[in-house]
Design an enzyme around this catalytic site. Sequence first.
Site, PDB file in Angstrom:
ATOM      1  N   ASN A   1      -7.596  -2.805  14.265  1.00  0.00           N
ATOM      2  CA  ASN A   1      -8.785  -3.226  13.776  1.00  0.00           C
ATOM      3  C   ASN A   1      -8.976  -4.439  12.771  1.00  0.00           C
ATOM      4  O   ASN A   1     -10.019  -4.636  12.235  1.00  0.00           O
ATOM      5  CB  ASN A   1      -9.453  -1.998  13.152  1.00  0.00           C
ATOM      6  CG  ASN A   1      -8.907  -1.385  11.662  1.00  0.00           C
ATOM      7  OD1 ASN A   1      -7.831  -2.078  11.269  1.00  0.00           O
ATOM      8  ND2 ASN A   1      -9.263  -0.448  11.028  1.00  0.00           N
TER       9      ASN A   1
ATOM     10  N   HIS B   1      -7.155  -4.782  10.095  1.00  0.00           N
ATOM     11  CA  HIS B   1      -6.691  -4.586   8.518  1.00  0.00           C
ATOM     12  C   HIS B   1      -5.444  -5.352   8.099  1.00  0.00           C
ATOM     13  O   HIS B   1      -4.402  -5.498   9.037  1.00  0.00           O
ATOM     14  CB  HIS B   1      -7.009  -2.991   8.133  1.00  0.00           C
ATOM     15  CG  HIS B   1      -5.707  -2.333   8.565  1.00  0.00           C
ATOM     16  ND1 HIS B   1      -5.720  -1.003   8.868  1.00  0.00           N
ATOM     17  CD2 HIS B   1      -4.230  -2.449   8.892  1.00  0.00           C
ATOM     18  CE1 HIS B   1      -4.563  -0.577   9.096  1.00  0.00           C
ATOM     19  NE2 HIS B   1      -3.663  -1.551   9.592  1.00  0.00           N
TER      20      HIS B   1
ATOM     21  N   GLU C   1      -9.613  -2.332   4.992  1.00  0.00           N
ATOM     22  CA  GLU C   1      -9.997  -1.780   6.391  1.00  0.00           C
ATOM     23  C   GLU C   1     -11.324  -2.748   6.513  1.00  0.00           C
ATOM     24  O   GLU C   1     -11.894  -3.307   5.636  1.00  0.00           O
ATOM     25  CB  GLU C   1     -10.431  -0.375   6.296  1.00  0.00           C
ATOM     26  CG  GLU C   1      -9.071   0.517   6.197  1.00  0.00           C
ATOM     27  CD  GLU C   1      -8.773   0.924   7.466  1.00  0.00           C
ATOM     28  OE1 GLU C   1      -8.210  -0.233   8.395  1.00  0.00           O
ATOM     29  OE2 GLU C   1      -8.549   1.996   7.895  1.00  0.00           O
TER      30      GLU C   1
ATOM     31  N   ASP D   1       0.825  -1.416   0.060  1.00  0.00           N
ATOM     32  CA  ASP D   1       0.177   0.047  -0.015  1.00  0.00           C
ATOM     33  C   ASP D   1       0.875   1.391  -0.148  1.00  0.00           C
ATOM     34  O   ASP D   1       1.927   1.327   0.283  1.00  0.00           O
ATOM     35  CB  ASP D   1      -0.928  -0.070   1.239  1.00  0.00           C
ATOM     36  CG  ASP D   1      -0.159  -0.415   2.539  1.00  0.00           C
ATOM     37  OD1 ASP D   1       0.970  -0.206   2.760  1.00  0.00           O
ATOM     38  OD2 ASP D   1      -1.022  -0.742   3.343  1.00  0.00           O
TER      39      ASP D   1
END
Length: 250
Positions: free
Chosen positions: A136, A138, A143, A67
């Site tokens: 979270n 990811h 996400e 990313d």
Amino acid sequence: MKLIYAKDYDSMSAIAATLIANEVYTNPTCVLGLATGSTPVGTYKELIRMHKNNDLDFSKVNTVNLDEYKGLTKDNDQSYAYFMYENLFKHVNIDMEKTNIPNGLNEDIEDECNRYEAVIDSLGGVDIQLLGIGQNGHIGFNEPDKVFVSKTHAIELTQNTIEANARFFNSIDEVPTVAYTMGNRQIMNAKTVVLVANGANKAQAIYDLVAGDANPMSPASILQFHQNAYIICDEAALSLVAQKAPELLK
Ligand code: PGA
């Protein structure tokens, strides 16, 4: 999926680096999928050590990163291009022409996503993909969502991710709110996946990954369907699993 206990951060990093180095030794032209964040830094240090002491040769290796923040130039010290150069590339004999990271400066989202997807496909996909995991859940910047998104895409970062990453910036207002990320197709097509996690702040995400239902609200849980995924965690990251699903540690 293989859950691996590592006694501490250094041991987690050494196990991950050994898996990656084995791939490079046996397949010198392999495609390495790389990750950023604080967790993989120790893995890169260990790979650099192996390069210097054991002749681990990166000269024919190709790399694709997961990313990149949208809008940051490569020389911005918070860009993932900069991170990779500082934490791995400049220390080993990698050919920079063979390294690939989404271009955060491409304003045309469709164009950039198609370009990056084609780059990975042209290399024949990823041989071994290193992953961190967000608090979270990811992986890359996939996400929590209603669906597992398959292709490379641009994503609005969640508040949780922005807050978690604010520590790297002067202020939270400087954290980009959009990023390009490899989607789940390329991650799941990787022949081997190596996920590293340390610290109590990852305990819930690791519990959801290994003991929860596969669910796009816990993005890493898709790895339950991967045939060759190593989930390497220190004791603190495994603390909830040890409490609530100890049978998974046997
Ligand atoms: P971290 O990030 O290694 O800095 O905790 C991991 C991630 O967000 O994937």
